[in-house]
Design an enzyme around this catalytic site. Structure first.
Site, PDB file in Angstrom:
ATOM      1  N   LYS A  29      84.893  63.445 -75.108  1.00  0.00           N
ATOM      2  CA  LYS A  29      84.261  63.961 -73.885  1.00  0.00           C
ATOM      3  C   LYS A  29      84.529  65.452 -73.716  1.00  0.00           C
ATOM      4  O   LYS A  29      83.620  66.230 -73.448  1.00  0.00           O
ATOM      5  CB  LYS A  29      84.802  63.161 -72.693  1.00  0.00           C
ATOM      6  CG  LYS A  29      84.177  63.493 -71.368  1.00  0.00           C
ATOM      7  CD  LYS A  29      84.361  62.359 -70.382  1.00  0.00           C
ATOM      8  CE  LYS A  29      85.749  62.298 -69.771  1.00  0.00           C
ATOM      9  NZ  LYS A  29      86.052  63.416 -68.856  1.00  0.00           N
ATOM     10  N   ARG A  34      82.112  71.009 -74.062  1.00  0.00           N
ATOM     11  CA  ARG A  34      82.250  72.383 -74.568  1.00  0.00           C
ATOM     12  C   ARG A  34      81.150  72.722 -75.553  1.00  0.00           C
ATOM     13  O   ARG A  34      80.616  73.834 -75.552  1.00  0.00           O
ATOM     14  CB  ARG A  34      83.635  72.544 -75.214  1.00  0.00           C
ATOM     15  CG  ARG A  34      84.772  72.596 -74.191  1.00  0.00           C
ATOM     16  CD  ARG A  34      86.094  72.255 -74.843  1.00  0.00           C
ATOM     17  NE  ARG A  34      87.250  72.484 -73.983  1.00  0.00           N
ATOM     18  CZ  ARG A  34      87.669  71.660 -73.015  1.00  0.00           C
ATOM     19  NH1 ARG A  34      87.000  70.560 -72.747  1.00  0.00           N
ATOM     20  NH2 ARG A  34      88.743  71.952 -72.298  1.00  0.00           N
ATOM     21  N   ARG A 134      88.049  67.019 -55.103  1.00  0.00           N
ATOM     22  CA  ARG A 134      88.954  67.570 -56.123  1.00  0.00           C
ATOM     23  C   ARG A 134      89.098  69.086 -55.983  1.00  0.00           C
ATOM     24  O   ARG A 134      88.143  69.791 -55.659  1.00  0.00           O
ATOM     25  CB  ARG A 134      88.441  67.179 -57.511  1.00  0.00           C
ATOM     26  CG  ARG A 134      88.457  65.668 -57.674  1.00  0.00           C
ATOM     27  CD  ARG A 134      88.002  65.231 -59.023  1.00  0.00           C
ATOM     28  NE  ARG A 134      88.896  65.688 -60.081  1.00  0.00           N
ATOM     29  CZ  ARG A 134      88.659  65.482 -61.366  1.00  0.00           C
ATOM     30  NH1 ARG A 134      87.570  64.827 -61.746  1.00  0.00           N
ATOM     31  NH2 ARG A 134      89.506  65.916 -62.276  1.00  0.00           N
ATOM     32  N   SER A 180      96.592  73.017 -67.068  1.00  0.00           N
ATOM     33  CA  SER A 180      95.193  72.581 -66.951  1.00  0.00           C
ATOM     34  C   SER A 180      94.330  73.254 -68.004  1.00  0.00           C
ATOM     35  O   SER A 180      94.115  74.462 -67.972  1.00  0.00           O
ATOM     36  CB  SER A 180      94.649  72.898 -65.558  1.00  0.00           C
ATOM     37  OG  SER A 180      93.238  72.702 -65.548  1.00  0.00           O
ATOM     38  N   GLN A 182      91.238  72.778 -68.194  1.00  0.00           N
ATOM     39  CA  GLN A 182      89.986  73.157 -67.539  1.00  0.00           C
ATOM     40  C   GLN A 182      90.089  74.562 -66.963  1.00  0.00           C
ATOM     41  O   GLN A 182      89.169  75.374 -67.107  1.00  0.00           O
ATOM     42  CB  GLN A 182      89.641  72.153 -66.438  1.00  0.00           C
ATOM     43  CG  GLN A 182      89.360  70.773 -67.011  1.00  0.00           C
ATOM     44  CD  GLN A 182      88.993  69.758 -65.964  1.00  0.00           C
ATOM     45  OE1 GLN A 182      89.049  70.036 -64.762  1.00  0.00           O
ATOM     46  NE2 GLN A 182      88.624  68.572 -66.390  1.00  0.00           N
ATOM     47  N   ASP A 340      95.323  62.018 -69.382  1.00  0.00           N
ATOM     48  CA  ASP A 340      94.246  61.042 -69.181  1.00  0.00           C
ATOM     49  C   ASP A 340      94.651  59.627 -69.613  1.00  0.00           C
ATOM     50  O   ASP A 340      93.943  58.660 -69.312  1.00  0.00           O
ATOM     51  CB  ASP A 340      92.993  61.468 -69.944  1.00  0.00           C
ATOM     52  CG  ASP A 340      92.364  62.713 -69.338  1.00  0.00           C
ATOM     53  OD1 ASP A 340      92.601  62.977 -68.137  1.00  0.00           O
ATOM     54  OD2 ASP A 340      91.654  63.428 -70.056  1.00  0.00           O
ATOM     55  N   LYS A 367      92.815  63.628 -59.995  1.00  0.00           N
ATOM     56  CA  LYS A 367      91.811  63.206 -60.974  1.00  0.00           C
ATOM     57  C   LYS A 367      90.640  62.512 -60.263  1.00  0.00           C
ATOM     58  O   LYS A 367      90.466  62.676 -59.074  1.00  0.00           O
ATOM     59  CB  LYS A 367      92.463  62.318 -62.044  1.00  0.00           C
ATOM     60  CG  LYS A 367      93.512  63.074 -62.863  1.00  0.00           C
ATOM     61  CD  LYS A 367      92.872  64.225 -63.622  1.00  0.00           C
ATOM     62  CE  LYS A 367      93.893  65.059 -64.368  1.00  0.00           C
ATOM     63  NZ  LYS A 367      93.315  66.268 -64.957  1.00  0.00           N
TER      64      LYS A 367
HETATM   65  C1  S3P Z   1      89.969  68.162 -69.596  1.00  0.00           C
HETATM   66  C2  S3P Z   1      91.194  68.532 -69.117  1.00  0.00           C
HETATM   67  C3  S3P Z   1      92.025  67.676 -68.263  1.00  0.00           C
HETATM   68  C4  S3P Z   1      91.609  66.216 -68.346  1.00  0.00           C
HETATM   69  C5  S3P Z   1      90.123  66.048 -68.242  1.00  0.00           C
HETATM   70  C6  S3P Z   1      89.411  66.820 -69.335  1.00  0.00           C
HETATM   71  C7  S3P Z   1      89.194  69.125 -70.382  1.00  0.00           C
HETATM   72  O1  S3P Z   1      91.909  68.107 -66.925  1.00  0.00           O
HETATM   73  O2  S3P Z   1      92.237  65.463 -67.338  1.00  0.00           O
HETATM   74  O3  S3P Z   1      89.768  64.688 -68.348  1.00  0.00           O
HETATM   75  O4  S3P Z   1      88.190  68.723 -71.014  1.00  0.00           O
HETATM   76  O5  S3P Z   1      89.548  70.301 -70.404  1.00  0.00           O
HETATM   77  P1  S3P Z   1      92.858  69.300 -66.352  1.00  0.00           P
HETATM   78  O6  S3P Z   1      92.690  70.429 -67.246  1.00  0.00           O
HETATM   79  O7  S3P Z   1      92.357  69.611 -64.975  1.00  0.00           O
HETATM   80  O8  S3P Z   1      94.231  68.695 -66.344  1.00  0.00           O
END
Ligand code: S3P
Length: 453
Positions: A29, A34, A134, A180, A182, A340, A367
């Protein structure tokens, strides 16, 4: 057997006599999101083979199309999809006419914010009720300091999120406040449009797919300390202004989806399951290593890195067999590495000898649902011994589970965790709103049927 209970939303799961086979697994995923976003930034045609076809990745595909790239689904099988993305490049993308719908996907929201910060458009990012709860301050703050304007509901804390980007941003040197990927990725993606060097520092190394994928598209991304040193704190730097080249790639299998079957195989008394071509990137494989530490009989056959032209991620075949598990202690660093997979690891802990402790798991509350509350309630309903103290979880086992009604809070990972629990619980386990599994794993319940057959 898995049958609908009330309408399409609930499922009831009966225990499985045995588990055998090779479940089909979704494309990663994180990498799928990306790949689509980077394809939008690269002028020309990119192929994204084997992207996960869950609702989250579909949301990102919709956003990429709304920005003016052509997104075609050239092959699909109900679980994965091959996308052909043809982009006019950064200068040819257009301001979307409507609200960009991220649905349930925090990754879409955070990563798109980074991309949009560097485009001269007015955009509104929104999603479902879960996404609207969130936190977004963690991306608003760094992206604002780079020169983009961002606003959100409740004093800039919750979506919907407005991003007013600009083509030339200021580079920053930023240390993330919570581990994080993300947030890190949003800043690096914005950094592509910044003058000078953008650096993101993290106290705990999070998944590095963005960095690897930028490199494979011709962007120089430096890591300190150098590549060979693992774990611990790390800093990533890139220079703004370079153009991405389009790429054809195949997405590896998602290790977070594989984790459900690794635990199913380990806790079921008569199981042997094989998972093919799983991504085992060092920043994503923590759950595999933790399960092995608990005593799971997992045999790993490395396949080497993906072939040239692919995303450069290490892959492996994994076979898991029924195991005798023992408890472990996880600290905040391990929680971040397996963020996760904590729900399904909690299920494993219910079948492990001794007391498993998981400390510093507060991020789980941010989450798709409050996963500390959700996992504790669901496993307790099934008869497990779970204690929550602030952001710490303690689970004492082994406990024979007994079928019960479980609540998923529309969270795909909770739905799949309780379904796997149902395979070993005596009697019937019901899972409300089980269809949320399709957020990341559309054929999950079909695979579950096949493995028990
Ligand atoms: C992800 C980063 C994680 C993860 C999410 C996917 C990503 O979140 O929990 O399912 O693809 O960068 P966080 O970066 O907010 O911890």
């Amino acid at each position: 057997m898995t049958t609908p209970l009330t309408g399409e939303q609930s499922r009831s799961i009966l225990p499985a006599a045995r588990l055998r086979g090779e479940p089909r697994l979704p494309g990663d995923k994180s990498i799928s999101h990306r790949a689509l976003l980077l394809a939008a930034l690269a002028e020309g045609r990119s192929l994204v083979g084997g992207a996960g076809d869950g609702r989250d990745v579909r949301a990102t595909a919709g956003i990429v199309a709304a920005l003016g790239a052509s997104v075609e689904r050239v092959r699909e099988d109900g679980l994965n999809v091959d996308y052909r993305v043809t982009s006019p490049g950064v200068d040819g993308l257009r301001e979307p006419e409507g609200v960009l719908d991220c649905r349930n996907s925090g990754t879409s929201l955070r990563l798109c914010s980074g991309v949009l910060a560097g485009l001269p458009f007015f955009c509104v990012l929104d999603g479902d009720a879960s996404l609207r709860s969130r936190p977004v301050a963690r991306i608003i703050e760094p992206l604002r300091s780079m020169g983009a304007a961002l606003y959100a509901r409740r004093s800039d804390s919750l979506p919907p999120l407005v991003v007013i980007g600009r083509s030339r941003l200021r580079a920053i040197d930023y240390t993330t406040r919570v581990p994080s990927a993300q947030v890190k990725s949003a800043i690096l993606l914005a950094g592509l449009h910044a003058e000078g060097q953008t650096t993101v520092r993290e106290a705990v190394a999070t998944r590095d797919h963005t960095e690897r994928m930028l490199r494979s598209r011709g962007i120089e991304v430096r890591r300190e300390p150098a590549e060979s040193s693992g774990g611990g704190s790390v800093a990533w730097t890139l220079e703004g202004g370079a153009r991405l080249r389009p790429l054809d790639e195949r997405v590896p299998v998602d290790p977070s989806a594989a984790a459900f079957w690794l635990v199913a195989g380990a806790i079921h008394p008569d199981a042997e399951l094989t998972l093919r071509g799983v991504g085992v990137n060092p920043t994503r494989r923590a759950a595999i290593d933790l399960l092995v530490r608990m005593g799971a009989r997992i045999q790993e056959t490395p396949l080497g890195d993906a072939p040239a032209g692919d995303v450069g991620e290490p892959l492996a075949d994994l076979t898991v067999r029924s195991s005798d598990l023992a408890s472990i202690d996880l600290g905040p660093e391990e929680v971040a590495a397996a963020i996760d997979e904590i729900p399904i690891l909690c299920l494993a802990a219910t079948q492990a000898r001794g007391k498993t402790t998981i400390r510093g798991a507060g991020e789980l509350r941010n989450k798709e649902s409050d996963r500390i509350a959700g996992i504790a309630a669901g496993l307790t309903a099934l008869g497990a011994r779970v204690a929550v103290d602030g952001d710490d979880i303690a689970i004492t086992g082994p406990t024979p589970l007994v079928g019960a009604a479980t609540e998923t809070f529309d969270d795909h990972r909770l739905a799949m965790t309780f379904a796997v629990a149902g395979l070993i619980a005596r009697g019937t386990t019901t899972i409300d709103r089980a269809e949320s599994a399709a957020v990341s794993y559309p054929s999950f319940f079909l695979e579950l049927e096949r493995l028990r057959a």
